[in-house]
Design a protein around this motif. Structure first.
Motif, mmCIF file in Angstrom:
data_model
loop_
_atom_site.group_PDB
_atom_site.id
_atom_site.type_symbol
_atom_site.label_atom_id
_atom_site.label_comp_id
_atom_site.label_asym_id
_atom_site.label_seq_id
_atom_site.Cartn_x
_atom_site.Cartn_y
_atom_site.Cartn_z
ATOM 1 N N ALA A 243 38.479 33.909 33.943
ATOM 2 C CA ALA A 243 39.352 34.107 35.100
ATOM 3 C C ALA A 243 39.209 35.518 35.664
ATOM 4 N N SER A 244 39.048 36.502 34.783
ATOM 5 C CA SER A 244 38.838 37.873 35.246
ATOM 6 C C SER A 244 37.488 38.022 35.928
ATOM 7 N N TYR A 245 36.456 37.381 35.385
ATOM 8 C CA TYR A 245 35.104 37.440 35.955
ATOM 9 C C TYR A 245 35.082 36.851 37.363
ATOM 10 N N LEU A 246 35.914 35.846 37.606
ATOM 11 C CA LEU A 246 35.978 35.198 38.910
ATOM 12 C C LEU A 246 37.006 35.831 39.846
ATOM 13 N N GLY A 247 37.700 36.877 39.387
ATOM 14 C CA GLY A 247 38.675 37.562 40.240
ATOM 15 C C GLY A 247 39.940 36.784 40.467
ATOM 16 N N LEU A 248 40.343 35.945 39.503
ATOM 17 C CA LEU A 248 41.521 35.096 39.665
ATOM 18 C C LEU A 248 42.732 35.596 38.878
ATOM 19 N N ILE A 249 42.654 36.799 38.351
ATOM 20 C CA ILE A 249 43.802 37.364 37.650
ATOM 21 C C ILE A 249 44.414 38.467 38.508
ATOM 22 N N PRO A 250 45.724 38.743 38.348
ATOM 23 C CA PRO A 250 46.363 39.739 39.210
ATOM 24 C C PRO A 250 45.972 41.163 38.831
ATOM 25 N N ARG A 251 45.995 42.011 39.827
ATOM 26 C CA ARG A 251 45.844 43.444 39.559
ATOM 27 C C ARG A 251 47.075 43.917 38.789
ATOM 28 N N GLU A 252 46.862 44.914 37.954
ATOM 29 C CA GLU A 252 47.976 45.411 37.139
ATOM 30 C C GLU A 252 48.082 46.927 37.268
ATOM 31 N N TYR A 253 49.298 47.378 37.508
ATOM 32 C CA TYR A 253 49.585 48.818 37.619
ATOM 33 C C TYR A 253 50.781 49.121 36.717
ATOM 34 N N SER A 254 50.593 48.941 35.421
ATOM 35 C CA SER A 254 51.671 49.118 34.460
ATOM 36 C C SER A 254 51.622 50.511 33.869
#
Length: 348
Positions: A243-254
């Motif tokens: 999912a990360s490789y395909l860009g389907l996970i949210p950006r995170e600014y934690s």
């Protein structure tokens, strides 16, 4: 062994190379037009290892180097840039950095498709471009029809709808535009039809693509694109990495213990991501599990967010279908059972 760092540009390249046996090193600029690049790489009798960043318009160079017996490694551009902390950046320094990463064994090599896989990708991309052109032509014809009070929506493309559209009285130049658009749509239909057949045949001949066709909502275009984009699925330990490789996970600014999630990263293959979202909209209507999760998410999230989440779920399922070689619906029973491991680990 000869190691070469290559900072590639469309019309020229900066190289920095070293002979690991003798310690001889050299750098220089090669212009592509007069054949300097081919002449330079022919001088090395022993197979050389060439490291370069991932970039476009370099296929001819990769094929030329492979034809001369050299090996080309394509590196992750973001990781290569992150490995240099200095703020001074120019072509000579970039080529030297690529060579340094090769010498130290830290070159961030990425997977690259074979020649056959690249050619099949061209089939899918060419078809996609023509389909987009046809969609634009249809939108223009819909605009002409609506301006004349003819509201047929999808029925405009039926035989009866086409007859009504041709019979609508128009001014001379509007009529000329209608005729040209209708001819263009017919031409595009003729060009797209054999591409559809070729994609269908390629998907049926590929065992992995044929396996993915068992998933409701996934057609030959999506299944073939998924297989060609991921390549060897064993290079992904988990579905989340797909999912990360395909860009389907949210950006995170934690930070500071507070989690902040944004929109999806969109860092992967845009074409496959679009196909997965389209396939997910069909899958939620045909697959009970995906449909229930989609409807549940729609109660608390926007439909666009729910569609992307369904696409992410679909991508992970397709990945596990390839990893386990289990078709639908057997893969659903494995997913739903906590007692059945998706991957059997040796020695544990």
């Amino acid at each position: 062994m000869i190691l070469i760092g290559c900072d590639f540009h469309p019309s020229w390249q900066q190289v920095c190379w070293v002979d690991t046996e003798t310690g001889e090193t050299e750098e220089g600029k090669l212009v592509h037009t007069p054949g300097e690049a081919e002449k330079f790489y022919r001088r090395f009798a022993a197979p050389a290892l060439i490291g370069m960043e991932s970039t476009g318009n370099c296929q001819w160079f990769v094929e030329m180097a492979a034809g001369l017996g050299h090996q080309v490694w394509i590196g992750d551009a973001a990781k290569i840039r992150a490995s240099e902390v200095r703020q001074q950046k120019h072509d000579r320094r970039d080529a030297a950095l690529l060579l340094q990463l090769l010498v130290e064994g830290r070159f961030p090599r990425i997977w690259t498709p074979s020649g056959e896989q690249r050619d099949l990708r061209q089939l899918l991309i060419h078809r996609h471009k023509l389909v987009r052109l046809r969609a634009n032509v249809k939108n223009e014809l819909q605009h002409l029809a609506l301006n004349q009070g003819l509201q047929k929506k999808r029925r405009l493309w039926s035989a009866a709808g086409q007859k009504l559209l041709r019979e609508v009285p128009l001014q001379p130049w509007a009529a000329r535009r209608r005729e040209d658009l209708l001819k263009l749509m017919e031409l595009l239909d003729q060009q797209i039809a054999p591409l559809d057949q070729a994609a269908q045949q390629a998907a049926e001949q590929n065992p992995n693509a044929r396996l993915l066709l068992t998933q409701p909502g996934v057609g030959p275009i999506t299944s073939l694109a998924f297989v060609l984009t991921l390549g060897d699925v064993n290079r992904f330990p988990r579905g989340k990495q797909v999912a990360s490789y395909l860009g389907l996970i949210p950006r995170e600014y934690s930070s500071g213990g507070q989690q902040r999630l944004g929109s999806i990263s969109k860092q992967g293959n845009r074409f496959l991501r679009m196909l997965l979202v389209e396939a997910a909209q069909v899958a939620v209507r045909c697959d009970p599990q995906l449909g229930n999760e989609y409807l549940h998410r729609c109660h608390s999230k926007a439909k666009g967010v729910a569609k992307v989440a369904a696409a992410r779920k679909l991508a992970i399922r397709l990945y596990w279908m390839l990893r386990t070689q289990k078709p639908y619906p057997e893969i659903v029973r494995i997913e739903s059972s906590s007692r059945v491991p998706l991957v059997v680990r040796h020695g544990g």
